[in-house]
Design a protein around this motif. Sequence first.
Motif, short mmCIF file in Angstrom:
data_model
loop_
_atom_site.label_atom_id
_atom_site.label_comp_id
_atom_site.label_asym_id
_atom_site.label_seq_id
_atom_site.Cartn_x
_atom_site.Cartn_y
_atom_site.Cartn_z
N ALA A 248 -34.58 25.07 -42.41
CA ALA A 248 -35.13 23.87 -43.04
C ALA A 248 -36.15 24.30 -44.08
O ALA A 248 -37.28 24.61 -43.76
CB ALA A 248 -35.79 22.98 -41.99
N GLU A 466 -27.33 20.32 -33.24
CA GLU A 466 -27.48 20.51 -34.68
C GLU A 466 -26.79 19.36 -35.42
O GLU A 466 -25.75 18.87 -35.01
CB GLU A 466 -26.86 21.84 -35.09
N ARG A 467 -27.39 18.93 -36.53
CA ARG A 467 -26.80 17.83 -37.29
C ARG A 467 -27.21 17.94 -38.75
O ARG A 467 -28.18 18.60 -39.09
CB ARG A 467 -27.25 16.49 -36.72
N ALA A 469 -28.74 16.37 -42.12
CA ALA A 469 -29.75 15.36 -42.42
C ALA A 469 -29.90 15.20 -43.92
O ALA A 469 -29.57 16.11 -44.70
CB ALA A 469 -31.09 15.75 -41.80
N ARG A 564 -37.81 20.43 -36.74
CA ARG A 564 -36.93 20.53 -35.57
C ARG A 564 -36.44 21.96 -35.45
O ARG A 564 -35.70 22.45 -36.28
CB ARG A 564 -35.75 19.57 -35.71
N GLU A 645 -34.97 15.32 -38.53
CA GLU A 645 -34.85 16.77 -38.68
C GLU A 645 -36.16 17.39 -39.12
O GLU A 645 -36.51 18.49 -38.72
CB GLU A 645 -33.76 17.10 -39.71
N GLU A 646 -36.90 16.66 -39.95
CA GLU A 646 -38.10 17.24 -40.55
C GLU A 646 -38.99 16.14 -41.08
O GLU A 646 -38.51 15.13 -41.62
CB GLU A 646 -37.66 18.17 -41.69
N GLU A 668 -33.69 12.96 -42.21
CA GLU A 668 -33.13 12.44 -40.98
C GLU A 668 -31.64 12.18 -41.15
O GLU A 668 -31.12 12.11 -42.28
CB GLU A 668 -33.85 11.17 -40.51
#
Length: 670
Positions: A248, A466-467, A469, A564, A645-646, A668
């Motif tokens: 990230a 995990e995804r 975003a 994350r 996510e962040e 996200e």
Amino acid sequence: MNTFSRLFNPKSIAVVGGGAWGEAVLEQAKKFDFPGKLYAVHPSKSEVAGVPAWKGAHLLPEVPDAAFIGINREATVGAVERLRKKGAGGAVCFASGFAEATAEDATGADAQARLLRAAQDMPILGPNCYGFINAFDKVAIWPDQHGLVPVEKGVAILTQSSNISINLTMQRRALPIGYMVTSGNQAQSSQAEIASALLDDPRVTAIGLHIEGISDLEAWQKLALKASEKGIPLVALKVGTSDEARAATVSHTASLAGGDAGAQALFDRLGITRVDDLSAFIEALKLLHVAGPLASRNIGSISCSGGEASLTADLGKQYGLTFPKLTETQSEKLRDALGPKVALANPLDYHTYIWRDEDAMVSAWSALDDPALAAILIIVDFPRSDRCTPADWDCAINAAIRVREQTGAVICMVATLPELMTEETAQRLINSGVVPLNGLTEALKAIRAAVSIPMNPVRVLIPGEERDAQLLDEDVAKARLAQHGAAIPAGKTLTKPESISDITFPVVAKALGVAHKTGSNGIVLGLQNTSQVNDACERMDSERVLVEEMVEDVLVELLIGVVRDPAHGFVLTLGAGGTLTELWDDTTSMLIPADRDDILTGLNKLRIAPLFSGYRGADTLDIDAIIDAVLAIQSYVVSEASFVEEVEVNPLLCTATAAIIGDALIREVP
């Protein structure tokens, strides 16, 4: 009985494979005087290392409690399945070429999947591992030499590296090792699960973990909670960094909090103390084995050298330890024991004129004892026994033991250099309840580790799968945070060209859809009227512009970020903010959830902390408002943990009365 009981304390061992490694396992088992039965499995040999061999595991006369499988990858899968069907208690899988080798062999992952199907619920160590040694019960399922001896009580050590485990068995510092376990690539049994099983053995006094990576956060939480309940300290030697956290890279937070910050925050939250080298690892485990966790960072030190006293004071400060000034009672006792010619201080140089007078040494050293001290260091360097006569130092050993007996305090005898204390001396001290520490630097690192064990682990927020975003526009991000109580400036989102109203000047104009606005013509400050706003908007490379009232009388700019980290949880980072965030590199990290005290402690760790209380006559910040802002950001993350996510707020604009989000970034899942 836990899942690993039969594997780690077997009454019978089967070795599958008659090559050099299989022979070595049988030889080591016999050398360690294993009290149970040994079997060999080989398709053509009648015996292996003097042990009768059977042509297949299914033909063994009894079900083995444990097996060492020392054959190739493909044959290992079949052997595991046959042992599982026979009802074996578990197996060590020595072969490599499984998931750890996927970069070189694309079939490795498939081989590992087949291995797991073959094993099902039968516990296996590895693959790609050496096995384990149980020195409590004289069990060595280990294909190489080792330096362990039987012990009645001791520490357990788990490593992912077989070579490091071999080296640790060869230490000559009298650390009693009860279990040495290698975990390999942890296809089935993770380090946390293995360590949790070893906690059930009442002979284990502490657990040391050499960790290359964390994959099962829930299992680590369970381990920490169980260790806390049993009062068994955990020591981590963590290497490597988290590549997931580094992935990230949109925010400042990702570069500052990525990598190792997540691991450290996790250990802090779970009550796992951490060291940074093998020597400190050994000494910390030794200290915890003998004395357990220390109550504070307050240390007393006594030596017969001013140079050693100064060195101890300097190193102690470096490692965050404190040497409290002598109390009146301590000073009176020391004066009675040493006379008027010794300058009294802590650390203390007691001079050499009482040397060899054991009673005088006991009087002087015990005089330093005080309830406020977590431990007393007696620094004594021993001569090398091959060239000198060490018997002259018996008075010091005897005196240290007597001080321990008289005071009941934690007494540590420290050799300035690790090699200056023999294993025999160290063992004699341990037997008498004195902590032998090899090396002054190592000793102080060990003490720091022993006082960093809160033993009250708190659960962390699990980061999930995990995804992918997407980056939200700043106005949307701020609205999300405002819903959770964060303060944001009054503002309006414009679509060019458009006039503004109902906003108090001066204002700031920001291009939306830009992650880092400074340096990209994405932000203009101090706009005084509508005309200036329109001109600024026209120059921006964005169709949408956020116009907000400027926050004035800002005293400090902070960064509040969350990343994350799949391996460790959601990492909350607090730091000096603004455009020079990376340059200042003034941050501290913790895991979510954090409470008000956690956040306040973190803020006070920052180098800029003096600014919060009014540095050089400036106004004092509203710390409660800052903490409220952090909690609002955390509230958003907790509520949206499956999607976020962040998050980064940089800057958080801090005044004497408020903490307002100046800029916000959120990634996200849509």
